[in-house]
Design an enzyme around this catalytic site. Structure first.
Site, PDB file in Angstrom:
ATOM      1  N   ASP A  12       0.861  -1.180   0.000  1.00 58.16           N
ATOM      2  CA  ASP A  12       0.000   0.000   0.000  1.00 58.16           C
ATOM      3  C   ASP A  12       0.899   1.231   0.000  1.00 58.16           C
ATOM      4  O   ASP A  12       2.024   1.171   0.502  1.00 58.16           O
ATOM      5  CB  ASP A  12      -0.905   0.005   1.254  1.00 58.16           C
ATOM      6  N   THR A  67     -12.351   2.308  -5.466  1.00 57.24           N
ATOM      7  CA  THR A  67     -12.855   3.064  -6.619  1.00 57.24           C
ATOM      8  C   THR A  67     -13.999   3.936  -6.112  1.00 57.24           C
ATOM      9  O   THR A  67     -15.166   3.640  -6.348  1.00 57.24           O
ATOM     10  CB  THR A  67     -13.346   2.122  -7.738  1.00 57.24           C
ATOM     11  N   THR A 105     -13.975  -2.768  -7.719  1.00 62.80           N
ATOM     12  CA  THR A 105     -15.262  -2.653  -8.417  1.00 62.80           C
ATOM     13  C   THR A 105     -15.142  -1.546  -9.461  1.00 62.80           C
ATOM     14  O   THR A 105     -14.909  -0.396  -9.107  1.00 62.80           O
ATOM     15  CB  THR A 105     -16.371  -2.325  -7.410  1.00 62.80           C
ATOM     16  N   GLU A 132     -14.990  -8.979  -5.883  1.00 61.78           N
ATOM     17  CA  GLU A 132     -14.962  -9.286  -4.458  1.00 61.78           C
ATOM     18  C   GLU A 132     -16.358  -9.082  -3.880  1.00 61.78           C
ATOM     19  O   GLU A 132     -17.001  -8.084  -4.178  1.00 61.78           O
ATOM     20  CB  GLU A 132     -13.964  -8.304  -3.807  1.00 61.78           C
ATOM     21  N   LEU A 134     -17.039  -9.567  -0.360  1.00 61.10           N
ATOM     22  CA  LEU A 134     -17.050  -9.609   1.116  1.00 61.10           C
ATOM     23  C   LEU A 134     -17.787  -8.409   1.706  1.00 61.10           C
ATOM     24  O   LEU A 134     -17.822  -7.329   1.133  1.00 61.10           O
ATOM     25  CB  LEU A 134     -15.630  -9.711   1.679  1.00 61.10           C
ATOM     26  N   ARG A 135     -18.386  -8.687   2.856  1.00 64.71           N
ATOM     27  CA  ARG A 135     -19.090  -7.641   3.604  1.00 64.71           C
ATOM     28  C   ARG A 135     -18.226  -7.197   4.773  1.00 64.71           C
ATOM     29  O   ARG A 135     -17.617  -8.044   5.437  1.00 64.71           O
ATOM     30  CB  ARG A 135     -20.407  -8.175   4.193  1.00 64.71           C
ATOM     31  N   ASN A 196     -24.582  -5.474  -5.930  1.00 64.48           N
ATOM     32  CA  ASN A 196     -24.733  -4.399  -4.947  1.00 64.48           C
ATOM     33  C   ASN A 196     -25.971  -3.544  -5.230  1.00 64.48           C
ATOM     34  O   ASN A 196     -26.674  -3.122  -4.307  1.00 64.48           O
ATOM     35  CB  ASN A 196     -23.471  -3.517  -4.915  1.00 64.48           C
ATOM     36  N   GLY A 241     -35.425   1.135   7.549  1.00 62.11           N
ATOM     37  CA  GLY A 241     -34.762   2.034   8.490  1.00 62.11           C
ATOM     38  C   GLY A 241     -34.221   3.259   7.787  1.00 62.11           C
ATOM     39  O   GLY A 241     -34.809   3.714   6.796  1.00 62.11           O
ATOM     40  N   CYS A 248     -19.597   1.190  -0.370  1.00 63.81           N
ATOM     41  CA  CYS A 248     -19.861   0.338  -1.544  1.00 63.81           C
ATOM     42  C   CYS A 248     -21.229   0.588  -2.187  1.00 63.81           C
ATOM     43  O   CYS A 248     -21.302   1.061  -3.318  1.00 63.81           O
ATOM     44  CB  CYS A 248     -19.739  -1.129  -1.153  1.00 63.81           C
TER      45      CYS A 248
END
Ligand code: UGA
Length: 421
Positions: A12, A67, A105, A132, A134-135, A196, A241, A248
């Protein structure tokens, strides 16, 4: 990946994050992650570096940069993707076959353009688009046991080699029967934004219905339970809610709409824009519940807000509906005190009208209204009688349908939900 037996270098440009990770300290809140990080460091298979030269020699390079939404536009900002590929390219020119696996993404069309850019300088590199899913809050579980694996492959002869290399990377999940879909670049890119956007659509659908329930005197929580029992609808992502946020769903929805418009799919773009509008309107609905309860003039009115993260089990406040509501109330002059068990330490401390509290009690002390805006487990069993001893008002707004209305009403509170009764 290190846990699965691979030798991994994490790169990174943010040296603060690299130093923290190399020292076994997670730079964010994620259940189970610190233990995994430390055991992987101890195994000797995981290292971190801010120097791209340390990426050289690996068989597979995962591209995982963000992104975000571009400034002043609904489209995705691809500058980090291009910067990472640009920095990696000098280390990809060797004779050994190498795979670049895109996880970021991206708008449809990006992977093919990247492959075209890589080909002349790096003929032995194969690009695979490998979205990907994952949450946050379940990142460890979703990575070790993904529910599906998608490969977007290019047209050249090397495409098969790229898929085979990723099969070796994901050997454990594949041996457990995880479904794998091999397709072209464009479909793989679209799978991610469609997934998504569909999740966002479900949430805005139920939030739209919550408005009707509120006006008609119905209960959206019972309704969601009832329709969710139909397998074709499914019960997940029907929690009404204050709406969806995070790094994301909101930006992917907008980027997909922007790209759909470019490609002439106006009908889809209109649908996605409406999903976004309904989502944002939930925040205004909460503010109107506050002014309805304590009066239109919020100047100096103490308000306790419980929750700042965009959802529980994370300290992520990107596009957080909870924080947006707190800020909207502060903008109208309210004296907002906000508490979040994980995100408290990352909240800005110089926001006018907002004080960061370090406990539920200090957030709600003297408050005229209390708002639950992120459904952390610790808020659900709060004792309404104990809280009433601390506050000056008895208005509780349940922005996440997390509380038991009867319990709060029985203790003398004016309970308000969004379409719940
Ligand atoms: C989302 C997707 O769920 C992941 O599959 C995807 O990999 C990830 O984005 C990504 O693109 O990287 P995440 O952003 O972690 O994951 O959050 P979600 O669990 O999807 O929740 C998003 C928002 O929807 C939260 O603000 C949550 O409170 C809200 N939500 C969720 C509701 O308002 N109602 C629901 O019923 C469910």
């Amino acid at each position: 990946m290190a846990k699965l037996g691979h030798t991994v270098t994490g790169i990174d440009v943010d040296t603060r994050k690299i130093d923290s990770l190399a020292a076994g300290e997670a730079p964010f809140h994620e259940p189970g992650f610190t233990e995994l990080l430390r055991s992987s460091l101890a195994s000797g298979r995981l290292a971190f570096s801010a120097n791209m030269a340390d990426a050289a020699g690996h068989d597979v390079h995962f591209l995982c940069v963000g992104t975000p939404q571009a400034p002043g536009s609904p489209a995705a900002d691809l500058r980090y993707v291009h910067a990472a590929i640009g920095a990696l390219t000098p280390f990809l020119a060797g004779p050994d076959p190498t795979v670049v696996a895109g996880k970021s993404t991206v708008p449809v069309g990006t992977a093919r353009a990247l492959a075209d850019t890589l080909r002349p300088t790096s003929p032995n590199v194969t690009l695979v688009w490998n979205p990907e899913f994952l949450r946050e809050g379940f990142a460890v579980q979703d990575t070790l046991q993904p529910d599906r694996i998608v490969y977007g492959l290019g047209d050249g002869e090397t495409a098969r080699g790229g898929a085979d290399a990723l099969d070796r990377v994901y050997a454990h999940a594949l041996s457990q029967g995880t479904p794998k879909i091999e397709t072209d670049y464009e479909t793989a890119e679209l799978v991610k934004v469609s997934a998504n956007s569909f999740l966002a659509l479900k949430i805005s659908f139920i939030n739209g219905v919550a408005r009707v329930c509120d006006a008609a005197g119905a209960n959206v929580a019972d309704l969601a339970r009832a329709i969710g029992l139909d397998d074709r609808i499914g019960k997940k992502f029907l929690r009404s809610g204050i709406g969806f946020g995070g790094g994301c769903l909101p930006k992917d929805l907008r980027a997909f709409s922007a790209r759909a418009t470019e490609l002439g799919a106006d009908g889809l773009a209109d649908l996605l824009d409406q999903v976004d509008r309904i989502n944002l309107s939930q925040r205004a609905w909460v503010v109107s519940l506050v002014t309805h309860g304590v009066g239109p003039d919020l100047a100096g009115v103490p308000i306790g807000v419980l929750g700042a993260a965009f959802k529980p089990e994370t300290d992520d406040i990107r596009d957080s509906p909870a924080l947006a509501v707190a800020t909207a109330l502060a903008t109208r002059g309210a004296a907002v005190r906000i508490y979040d068990p994980a995100a408290g330490r990352v909240l800005p401390t110089d926001e006018p009208g907002i004080t960061v509290a370090n406990s539920v009690e200090s957030a709600v002390r003297d408050a005229r209204a209390v708002l639950v805006l992120t459904e952390w487990d610790e808020f659900v069993p709060l004792d309404p009688t104990d809280l009433a001893d601390l506050t000056t008002g008895r208005l509780i707004i349940d922005g996440r349908g997390a509380l038991d209305p009867a319990r709060w009403r029985d203790a003398g509170w004016d309970y308000r939900g969004l379409g719940t009764r």
